[in-house]
Write an enzyme that holds these catalytic residues in place. Structure first.
Site, mmCIF file in Angstrom:
data_model
loop_
_atom_site.group_PDB
_atom_site.id
_atom_site.type_symbol
_atom_site.label_atom_id
_atom_site.label_comp_id
_atom_site.label_asym_id
_atom_site.label_seq_id
_atom_site.Cartn_x
_atom_site.Cartn_y
_atom_site.Cartn_z
ATOM 1 N N ARG A 1 27.399 29.226 -9.642
ATOM 2 C CA ARG A 1 26.969 28.572 -8.410
ATOM 3 C C ARG A 1 26.238 29.597 -7.563
ATOM 4 O O ARG A 1 26.484 30.809 -7.691
ATOM 5 C CB ARG A 1 28.169 28.025 -7.634
ATOM 6 C CG ARG A 1 28.998 26.990 -8.395
ATOM 7 C CD ARG A 1 30.184 26.548 -7.549
ATOM 8 N NE ARG A 1 30.975 25.509 -8.215
ATOM 9 C CZ ARG A 1 32.046 25.757 -8.962
ATOM 10 N NH1 ARG A 1 32.447 27.010 -9.155
ATOM 11 N NH2 ARG A 1 32.712 24.765 -9.533
ATOM 12 N N LYS B 1 35.261 27.700 -6.471
ATOM 13 C CA LYS B 1 35.744 26.737 -5.483
ATOM 14 C C LYS B 1 37.260 26.839 -5.350
ATOM 15 O O LYS B 1 37.963 27.084 -6.324
ATOM 16 C CB LYS B 1 35.353 25.319 -5.895
ATOM 17 C CG LYS B 1 33.897 24.979 -5.632
ATOM 18 C CD LYS B 1 33.645 23.506 -5.902
ATOM 19 C CE LYS B 1 32.224 23.106 -5.524
ATOM 20 N NZ LYS B 1 31.976 21.669 -5.771
ATOM 21 N N HIS C 1 21.489 25.040 -8.496
ATOM 22 C CA HIS C 1 22.478 24.218 -9.201
ATOM 23 C C HIS C 1 21.865 23.514 -10.406
ATOM 24 O O HIS C 1 22.591 23.132 -11.332
ATOM 25 C CB HIS C 1 23.100 23.203 -8.248
ATOM 26 C CG HIS C 1 24.575 23.011 -8.470
ATOM 27 N ND1 HIS C 1 25.513 23.995 -8.215
ATOM 28 C CD2 HIS C 1 25.282 21.953 -8.959
ATOM 29 C CE1 HIS C 1 26.717 23.545 -8.523
ATOM 30 N NE2 HIS C 1 26.599 22.314 -8.986
ATOM 31 N N ARG D 1 22.619 25.636 -13.239
ATOM 32 C CA ARG D 1 24.016 25.466 -13.673
ATOM 33 C C ARG D 1 24.152 24.195 -14.522
ATOM 34 O O ARG D 1 24.829 24.200 -15.554
ATOM 35 C CB ARG D 1 24.925 25.401 -12.454
ATOM 36 C CG ARG D 1 26.405 25.188 -12.753
ATOM 37 C CD ARG D 1 27.208 25.344 -11.466
ATOM 38 N NE ARG D 1 28.527 24.752 -11.533
ATOM 39 C CZ ARG D 1 29.615 25.351 -12.005
ATOM 40 N NH1 ARG D 1 29.522 26.597 -12.465
ATOM 41 N NH2 ARG D 1 30.788 24.749 -12.014
ATOM 42 N N HIS E 1 35.681 23.947 -13.900
ATOM 43 C CA HIS E 1 36.041 22.613 -13.400
ATOM 44 C C HIS E 1 37.557 22.413 -13.500
ATOM 45 O O HIS E 1 38.152 22.673 -14.539
ATOM 46 C CB HIS E 1 35.345 21.520 -14.214
ATOM 47 C CG HIS E 1 33.886 21.407 -13.928
ATOM 48 N ND1 HIS E 1 33.005 20.769 -14.781
ATOM 49 C CD2 HIS E 1 33.144 21.837 -12.872
ATOM 50 C CE1 HIS E 1 31.783 20.828 -14.266
ATOM 51 N NE2 HIS E 1 31.856 21.465 -13.105
ATOM 52 N N TYR F 1 28.203 15.607 -18.403
ATOM 53 C CA TYR F 1 27.184 16.247 -19.237
ATOM 54 C C TYR F 1 27.098 15.612 -20.621
ATOM 55 O O TYR F 1 26.105 15.781 -21.320
ATOM 56 C CB TYR F 1 27.459 17.752 -19.339
ATOM 57 C CG TYR F 1 27.337 18.435 -18.000
ATOM 58 C CD1 TYR F 1 26.092 18.605 -17.403
ATOM 59 C CD2 TYR F 1 28.469 18.870 -17.313
ATOM 60 C CE1 TYR F 1 25.977 19.201 -16.158
ATOM 61 C CE2 TYR F 1 28.351 19.469 -16.065
ATOM 62 C CZ TYR F 1 27.106 19.626 -15.497
ATOM 63 O OH TYR F 1 27.000 20.202 -14.258
#
Length: 331
Positions: free
Chosen positions: A172, A203, A272, A275, A298, A307
């Protein structure tokens, strides 16, 4: 990351509507909840900004109807939600706002300040699920192999390294600009060159590590050779601006757009997107969803599963172009 050989579908961008005007300040009790989220829940700065915006909208909407926040009922919230929707706010944005409101009333309920949560059970309007926008492998390779035009060697080496780390490691932009030179005390992230590993703070203040491919390592070594020409004395940031201080996310976005234009890409590129491209191309080559989830950091595999839809689009295009039974017969 070893560069894959298959192409990914490029998905059109979805533009979000401009947010409605909201008051600039919040009552003290709402500020206390935000402080609770920051200190106790350790929400990221961007998440806190979104929660603040949601609370500002709540204050504005309740004020228009003269409803005290602690006396709000479900029919009030449904009306406010309808007002947001009528104002052009996207369903996903409304869902985020409702989540923030729901959390506030839950907190008040736990403290005995409200008898019920008027947001509980309410759902935002259904929204379509736009696919993330990814570059094709050919576009990503063109960008990664592009050397800066008209820049001095230090700037060219820096920008090339940024592209290689974003695409080669799936970082990120916040993780990228948070990288330091070496794993010093208090470092949010760094690259271990001998181990070919990048360590970042993701995150939710969760740390993760990932491999760094040979192309990214070579680009990093070239940048590190040039960095002393730009970095201010004592600056720990890996990527620095012309002023010698830590590069900002907005500066990275600006430089990346410039790089993409110079490389001849037909679309605007943001960090992004690289990414997304990293994840999509890895999944096309490996088919290992769990590994891609871990590399991206994630928390839930359902986030990574989007994806697979990009991968299916790619396979469908290959089928339509190549399979004899997919072609329409003349006459």
């Amino acid at each position: 990351m070893a560069r894959p050989s298959k192409a990914a579908a490029t998905v059109p961008a979805v533009s979000a509507p401009a947010p409605a005007a909201v008051p600039a300040t919040l009552p003290e009790d709402l500020e206390r909840w935000l402080l609770h989220l920051q200190v106790e829940r350790r929400l990221a700065a961007r998440s806190l900004e979104l929660y603040r915006d949601a609370l500002q909208r709540l204050v504005a909407l309740s004020g228009e109807e003269g409803v005290a926040l602690r006396q709000a009922q479900p029919h009030h919230v449904r009306g406010w939600m309808a007002a947001l929707h009528a104002g052009g706010l996207a369903p996903r944005s409304i869902a985020l706002i409702l989540s923030a409101w729901r959390g506030l009333y839950r907190w008040w309920g736990q403290n005995g300040e409200v008898p019920l949560n008027p947001v509980m059970g309410l759902r935002a309007p259904k929204a379509g699920k736009p696919l993330p926008k990814a570059l094709s492998v050919e576009q990503a390779m063109a960008l990664a192999e592009h050397e800066g035009e008209g820049d001095d060697p230090a700037l060219a080496a820096r920008d090339h390294c940024i592209v290689e780390l974003l695409y080669g490691c799936g970082l990120r932009v916040g993780e990228l600009v948070g990288l330091d030179v070496g794993a010093g005390e208090g470092a949010a992230g760094w690259v271990d060159l001998p181990d070919a590993t990048v360590h970042v703070m993701g995150k939710g203040s969760k740390r993760r590590s990932g491999p760094v491919g040979s192309a990214a390592l070579a680009a990093l070594q070239r940048w590190l050779a040039q960095r002393p020409l730009m970095a201010a004395s004592g600056e720990r940031a890996l990527f620095v601006s012309r002023r010698g201080t830590r590069l900002t996310a907005s500066q990275v976005r600006s430089r990346l757009r410039r790089q993409a234009l110079q490389a001849g890409l037909p679309t605007s590129v943001h960090p992004h997107m690289l990414r997304h491209s990293y994840a999509s191309h890895l999944l096309q080559s490996s088919g290992d969803l769990r590994a891609v989830q871990e590399l991206l950091g994630h928390a839930s595999i359902t986030t990574t599963q989007i994806y697979t839809r990009l991968d299916f689009q790619h396979l469908a295009k290959v089928y339509d172009a190549a399979h004899p039974r997919a072609k329409k017969k003349d006459g």
